[in-house]
Design an enzyme around this catalytic site. Sequence first.
Site, mmCIF file in Angstrom:
data_model
loop_
_atom_site.group_PDB
_atom_site.id
_atom_site.type_symbol
_atom_site.label_atom_id
_atom_site.label_comp_id
_atom_site.label_asym_id
_atom_site.label_seq_id
_atom_site.Cartn_x
_atom_site.Cartn_y
_atom_site.Cartn_z
ATOM 1 N N GLY A 52 3.921 -9.055 0.261
ATOM 2 C CA GLY A 52 4.715 -10.273 0.292
ATOM 3 C C GLY A 52 4.231 -11.397 -0.591
ATOM 4 N N HIS A 279 -7.122 -5.803 -2.184
ATOM 5 C CA HIS A 279 -5.884 -5.604 -1.430
ATOM 6 C C HIS A 279 -4.912 -4.659 -2.138
ATOM 7 C CE1 HIS A 279 -3.442 -6.764 1.951
ATOM 8 N NE2 HIS A 279 -2.471 -7.270 1.217
#
Length: 299
Positions: A52, A279
Amino acid sequence: MGAQVTQVTQVNALDYESTSRTAKTGGLTLHYHEAGPADRPDAPVVIMLHGGGPGASGWSNFGRNLPVFAEHFRTLLVDQVCFGRSDKPELDKDYFSYSADAVAALMDELGVAQAHFIGNSLGGGTAVRMALNHPGKVGKLLLMGPGGVSLNLFAPDPTEGIKRLFEFSGAPEPTKDQLRAFLGVMAYDQSIVTDELVEERWASATDPETRLGNARMGAAFANPAWQQDWMLWREAHRITHPVLLTWGREDRVNPLDGALVALKTIPDARLHVFPHCGHWAQTEQADEFNRLAVDFFSH
């Protein structure tokens, strides 16, 4: 109104435009990329759901992985609602549930009865909600530093990555320096945060439609009436599917300790940790990630 293009693109023609598709389903227009082995129309389906961050989309997260997966699977990189070239509606429920319902409707439109899922961060939360709310549509789950199901035991909240995200998204006029700072937290290897990447994500992140989608997604997460619905760790024990949790050891968005509750509570869970990785395991450890995922979904 059905999908504009339904055939599977051959593996040797994988660029943004040749794989781009749209479908109208459930009152929404969803954009996605599709490719797979042309000689295996019955190949298993893998749906990849992106994270996101500012300017994120199915292609920005997984476009580089698509050629490998398309050799084995009918592979769909979906722009989740409020992202990419998909619609940016006002949400009437928590984001994970809304997005999962949209993906389920897309599967119905495309005639996909069941799929394996890869979910990165925000997309991990949507994939988990798919398994909880639409269990028959889900085969296996590969979750990459997933949102919602991770619960930090040692790292403070908000994490460094979430702080950088809020700084960018909450600014009346965000700056390139704020975007670069956010992207820098995503990666362990800072060399991948190139000027080209910053410019690419900047163009998307500052588009008025993108900012509208980001605001509507944020409003759903801020709605107190839906807060418990996106705390997926509370329901993780109900996931009956095989789950592979994957984490970058140096993840500063959803730190590694966030895996422990999910690993303990999901009945059929296992954990793989990538060293020297933040990530974005699919980018920083692409070869290992691709091998791991293909093997998990193939056996």
